[in-house]
Design a protein around this motif. Structure first.
Motif, short mmCIF file in Angstrom:
data_model
loop_
_atom_site.label_atom_id
_atom_site.label_comp_id
_atom_site.label_asym_id
_atom_site.label_seq_id
_atom_site.Cartn_x
_atom_site.Cartn_y
_atom_site.Cartn_z
N ALA C 222 -24.99 -22.64 6.25
CA ALA C 222 -23.72 -22.43 5.55
C ALA C 222 -23.95 -22.20 4.06
O ALA C 222 -23.32 -21.35 3.43
CB ALA C 222 -22.80 -23.63 5.77
N LEU C 225 -25.33 -18.72 3.39
CA LEU C 225 -24.26 -17.73 3.52
C LEU C 225 -23.32 -17.80 2.33
O LEU C 225 -22.87 -16.78 1.82
CB LEU C 225 -23.49 -17.97 4.83
CG LEU C 225 -24.30 -17.75 6.10
CD1 LEU C 225 -23.42 -17.96 7.33
CD2 LEU C 225 -24.90 -16.35 6.13
N ARG C 226 -23.06 -19.07 1.86
CA ARG C 226 -22.16 -19.21 0.72
C ARG C 226 -22.70 -18.46 -0.49
O ARG C 226 -21.97 -17.79 -1.22
CB ARG C 226 -21.98 -20.69 0.37
CG ARG C 226 -20.98 -20.90 -0.76
CD ARG C 226 -20.86 -22.32 -1.30
NE ARG C 226 -21.47 -23.37 -0.52
CZ ARG C 226 -20.88 -23.98 0.48
NH1 ARG C 226 -19.65 -23.66 0.81
NH2 ARG C 226 -21.51 -24.93 1.14
N ARG C 228 -24.71 -15.87 -0.44
CA ARG C 228 -24.58 -14.43 -0.21
C ARG C 228 -23.17 -13.98 -0.50
O ARG C 228 -22.95 -12.94 -1.14
CB ARG C 228 -24.93 -14.10 1.24
CG ARG C 228 -26.40 -14.28 1.47
CD ARG C 228 -26.85 -13.60 2.72
NE ARG C 228 -28.30 -13.71 2.80
CZ ARG C 228 -28.99 -13.42 3.87
NH1 ARG C 228 -28.38 -12.99 4.94
NH2 ARG C 228 -30.30 -13.54 3.86
N VAL C 229 -22.20 -14.78 -0.01
CA VAL C 229 -20.80 -14.42 -0.25
C VAL C 229 -20.54 -14.36 -1.74
O VAL C 229 -19.92 -13.42 -2.25
CB VAL C 229 -19.88 -15.46 0.43
CG1 VAL C 229 -18.46 -15.31 -0.05
CG2 VAL C 229 -19.94 -15.30 1.94
N ALA C 231 -22.68 -13.82 -4.19
CA ALA C 231 -23.32 -12.65 -4.78
C ALA C 231 -22.51 -11.38 -4.48
O ALA C 231 -22.33 -10.51 -5.34
CB ALA C 231 -24.74 -12.51 -4.25
N MET C 232 -22.02 -11.28 -3.24
CA MET C 232 -21.28 -10.09 -2.86
C MET C 232 -19.94 -10.01 -3.57
O MET C 232 -19.50 -8.93 -3.96
CB MET C 232 -21.09 -10.07 -1.34
CG MET C 232 -22.37 -9.68 -0.60
SD MET C 232 -22.34 -10.11 1.13
CE MET C 232 -21.30 -8.84 1.78
N GLN C 233 -19.31 -11.18 -3.77
CA GLN C 233 -18.04 -11.17 -4.49
C GLN C 233 -18.24 -10.71 -5.93
O GLN C 233 -17.43 -9.99 -6.49
CB GLN C 233 -17.40 -12.56 -4.45
CG GLN C 233 -16.68 -12.81 -3.13
CD GLN C 233 -16.29 -14.25 -2.95
OE1 GLN C 233 -16.83 -15.14 -3.62
NE2 GLN C 233 -15.36 -14.51 -2.05
N LEU C 234 -19.40 -11.13 -6.51
CA LEU C 234 -19.70 -10.69 -7.87
C LEU C 234 -19.87 -9.16 -7.91
O LEU C 234 -19.36 -8.49 -8.80
CB LEU C 234 -20.96 -11.37 -8.39
CG LEU C 234 -20.79 -12.86 -8.75
CD1 LEU C 234 -22.11 -13.44 -9.22
CD2 LEU C 234 -19.74 -13.01 -9.84
N THR C 235 -20.57 -8.61 -6.90
CA THR C 235 -20.74 -7.15 -6.84
C THR C 235 -19.40 -6.47 -6.71
O THR C 235 -19.15 -5.43 -7.33
CB THR C 235 -21.60 -6.75 -5.63
OG1 THR C 235 -22.34 -7.87 -5.19
CG2 THR C 235 -22.52 -5.62 -5.95
N GLN C 236 -18.57 -7.07 -5.88
CA GLN C 236 -17.24 -6.49 -5.66
C GLN C 236 -16.48 -6.39 -6.98
O GLN C 236 -15.89 -5.35 -7.29
CB GLN C 236 -16.48 -7.38 -4.66
CG GLN C 236 -15.19 -6.76 -4.16
CD GLN C 236 -14.48 -7.69 -3.19
OE1 GLN C 236 -14.74 -8.90 -3.18
NE2 GLN C 236 -13.60 -7.16 -2.39
#
Lengths: 67, 222, 245
Positions: C222, C225-226, C228-229, C231-236
Motif C-alpha cells: 500500500a 502504491l501511495r 506512485r499515486v 508522484a503521478m498526481q504531481l505529474t498531473q
C-alpha cells in the motif's frame, strides 16, 4: 475446556481485545491497500504515467481511456 | 576553535537578549511546582516524599518548552544555512548550540530547584544532592532535546511533537536523577551509583546526540 | 539483493506470496488456539489465567521484533539508501504499535486476577509502555512531515536514537523497579515454562509472527502504491499547469 475457572472473564477479554485489535489493524491496512490501488488504476486510466516509469514505458503505447 | 567559541558566545548572548527566553522557562518551572500541592493537598509529609520527582518532572517539561529555541530562530532567519555551509563541522555546531541551551536553561533551572524545593518541603540534606544531580544530568536533557528540535524543525505543532518524541527518551535521566536525591533523603542506598549513571548518560549523549542532530538538520535543510 | 530492491519486483513477489501466507497463518492460528485451549493444562498456581500467556508473550515478542525491524530498516535508509527500507520502516510502525498495545492490555488483564489490580508498575509492563510511547512518536513524526523522503530520513534517525536508548531504558526501569518493590511480586511469563505449555506457545508465536509478516507485506505494498499515486498526481498537476501556460 471445562469452563475457564473463576477468571474466565479475563481470559476471554484478553483474547477478545487481541482479536479486535488485530482485526481492526488488518481491516485498516487492507482498506488502505485497496484505496491506493483504485487511485492508481484511476490515474492510469487517465493516461498519466510516473516520470521514472516514463522512459521505460515509452516503447509500449500508453493505455488510453476507452471512447 | 575560535569560531566555535564565538558561536557559543553568540547563542548565549541571544538567549539573554531575546526578551524573557530564560525568564519564561524559570516562570514555567515555578508555576508547575506551585500548582502541584493544589492538586495533591498540603500534606507536608507527602510533598517532601514526592519533591525530588516533582522537581525533576517539572524541570524536564520546562527544558522541553524552550528546546525548539535551539535551532528554530536560526532556521527562520537563514543563519542555519550559513552554518551548514561554514567551516565548522555540523555535529560541532549542534553540540555548541546544545551547550548554549544547557548554559541558559539547564543551569538556571537546576539552581532554582532548591528554592522551589522549599515550597515542596524538600528535606534540607537532599538539596545539595538534587542540585548536583540536576547540574550533571541536564546536559543529557539539553543534548537529547536538540535531536528532537532538529527533527521537528519547521513543522506544524512542532512543540507538542517535540515533547512526544523526546520525553520517553528522558526516562533513564529521570530515574537516576530522582534516585540520587531520594537516596540522600531516605537512604539506605548510597546516592552515588545513580549519580554516576547520570554522569554517564550525560557524557554519552554529549558525544552521540550531536551526530543525530546534525543528520536531522541535513534532512530538514535539504 | 538487486531483485528485491526493485519496488516493481517486490510488488510482484508480494502479490504471489500473500495468498500462501494467508492460508498458512490461518492454519497455524487454528492449531495454536486448539492447543492453547484444549491441550495445554491449567497452571497449578495461576489456573486457567495462564492461557493469556499464549497471546501476551507472542505480542510482546512482536512488539520488540517490530522495533528491531524498524531499526534495521533505518540503517538501510541512512547508510545504503535502499529504496524499500523506509517503506518497510513506515509500514512496520503501526503494526508494531498495535502488538505493543495488545501486550500491554493482555498483561494488564493477566495482572488483575494475580495482583488484584489492572496496572502494576512492574518492570516489564513499564518498559513496554515506554516502547509504546516510542512507537507513537515514530508514527507522529511520519505523519507530521509531508515529503516522504525527508519523513523517511527523519524517522530513521529517531528510530536509531530510540534503538540505542531501549537497552538503557530497560536497564534503568529494572533498576528503578528493584528500588521500589520487593522481589516477591509474581512476574509475568517467568523463566520456567512447563514443556506442556511450550508447544502451544511456540505455535502461537509462529502464527503471530506470520501474521505480522503478512500484514507488513500488505502495508508495504500500500505504501509503495501511495508513493506512485503521489508522484503521478504531481505529474498531473504539472501537465495541467503546462496546458494552461
Amino acid at each position: 475446556m471445562q469452563g475457564l475457572g473463576p477468571h474466565a472473564i479475563f481470559i476471554l477479554a484478553a483474547y477478545g481485545v487481541t482479536f479486535a485489535a488485530v482485526t481492526g489493524l488488518a481491516l485498516a491496512i487492507l482498506a488502505d491497500d485497496r484505496k491506493q490501488r483504485l487511485l492508481l488504476a484511476d490515474l492510469e486510466r487517465k493516461g498519466i504515467r510516473r516520470r521514472s516509469a516514463g522512459a521505460a514505458k515509452t516503447a509500449k503505447p500508453a493505455r488510453r481511456p476507452r471512447p | 576553535m575560535r569560531a566555535a567559541l564565538a558561536l557559543l558566545k553568540r547563542d548565549v548572548a541571544l538567549a539573554f537578549r531575546e526578551g524573557g527566553a530564560i525568564g519564561t522557562a524559570l516562570g514555567f518551572y515555578l508555576v508547575v511546582v506551585a500548582i502541584t500541592p493544589l492538586g495533591l493537598g498540603p500534606d507536608l509529609n507527602l510533598l517532601s516524599r514526592i519533591a525530588p520527582g516533582m522537581l525533576w518532572v517539572a524541570l524536564l517539561l520546562a527544558a522541553l518548552l524552550s528546546a525548539d529555541r535551539i535551532f528554530h530562530n536560526d532556521y527562520e532567519d537563514g543563519a542555519l544555512d550559513v552554518l551548514i555551509t561554514g567551516k565548522l563541522p555540523l555535529p560541532l555546531v549542534a553540540a555548541i548550540k546544545s551547550l548554549a541551551h544547557w548554559l541558559t536553561t539547564g543551569v538556571p533551572l537546576a539552581l532554582l530547584a532548591p528554592l522551589l524545593g522549599l515550597l515542596l518541603n524538600l528535606p534540607a540534606q537532599a538539596s545539595p544532592h538534587l542540585v548536583l544531580a540536576m547540574l550533571f544530568g541536564t546536559p543529557a536533557v539539553s543534548f537529547v532535546a536538540a535531536i528532537g528540535a532538529s527533527l521537528t524543525l519547521g513543522l506544524k505543532r512542532s512543540g507538542l511533537l517535540l515533547a512526544l518524541l523526546v520525553l520517553p527518551l528522558y526516562v533513564p535521566v529521570l530515574i537516576f536523577g530522582v534516585a540520587t536525591a531520594s537516596a540522600a533523603i531516605a537512604g539506605p542506598a548510597s546516592p552515588w551509583p545513580p549519580f554516576l549513571m547520570l554522569c554517564a548518560l550525560s557524557l554519552a549523549s554529549m558525544v552521540l546526540a550531536p551526530l543525530a542532530a546534525a543528520a536531522a538538520l541535513r534532512t530538514a535543510l535539504r | 539483493m538487486p531483485s528485491l530492491a526493485n519496488p516493481t519486483r517486490f510488488l510482484d513477489l508480494a502479490g504471489r506470496a500473500i495468498p500462501w501466507l494467508t492460508a498458512l497463518t490461518v492454519v497455524l492460528f487454528g492449531a495454536g488456539l486448539y492447543l492453547a485451549f484444549f491441550v495445554a493444562p491449567p497452571d497449578y498456581q495461576q489456573g486457567d489465567t495462564v492461557r493469556i500467556m499464549f497471546v501476551h508473550v507472542p505480542a510482546a515478542w512482536l512488539a520488540l521484533f517490530g522495533y528491531m525491524l524498524i531499526a534495521a530498516a533505518s540503517l538501510g535508509t541512512l547508510i545504503w539508501r535502499h529504496p524499500l527500507a523506509d517503506v518497510a520502516a513506515k509500514a512496520a510502525a503501526p503494526i508494531g504499535a498495535t502488538f505493543t498495545f495488545i501486550a500491554l492490555v493482555t498483561g494488564s488483564l493477566w495482572g488483575k486476577p494475580m495482583w488484584g489490580t489492572y496496572w502494576v508498575w512492574d518492570a516489564r509492563l513499564t518498559s513496554m509502555l515506554v516502547l509504546f510511547l516510542l512507537y507513537l512518536g515514530l508514527i507522529a513524526l511520519w505523519q507530521a512531515i509531508e515529503e516522504p523522503g525527508r519523513a523517511g530520513r527523519a524517522a530513521a534517525i529517531l528510530a536509531l536514537v530510540g534503538a540505542i536508548n531501549i537497552p538503557i531504558i530497560k536497564f534503568s526501569v529494572d533498576w528503578w523497579n528493584t528500588l521500589h518493590q520487593p522481589a516477591s511480586v509474581v512476574r509475568l511469563g517467568g523463566p520456567t515454562i512447563d514443556p506442556s505449555m511450550l508447544a502451544p506457545l511456540v505455535v502461537m508465536a509462529l502464527a503471530f509472527t506470520l501474521l505480522f509478516v503478512l500484514l507488513h507485506l500488505i502495508a508495504m505494498r500500500a505504501e509503495i502504491l501511495r508513493r506512485r499515486v503521489r508522484a503521478m498526481q504531481l505529474t498531473q498537476v504539472e501537465q495541467a499547469a503546462l496546458v494552461e501556460a
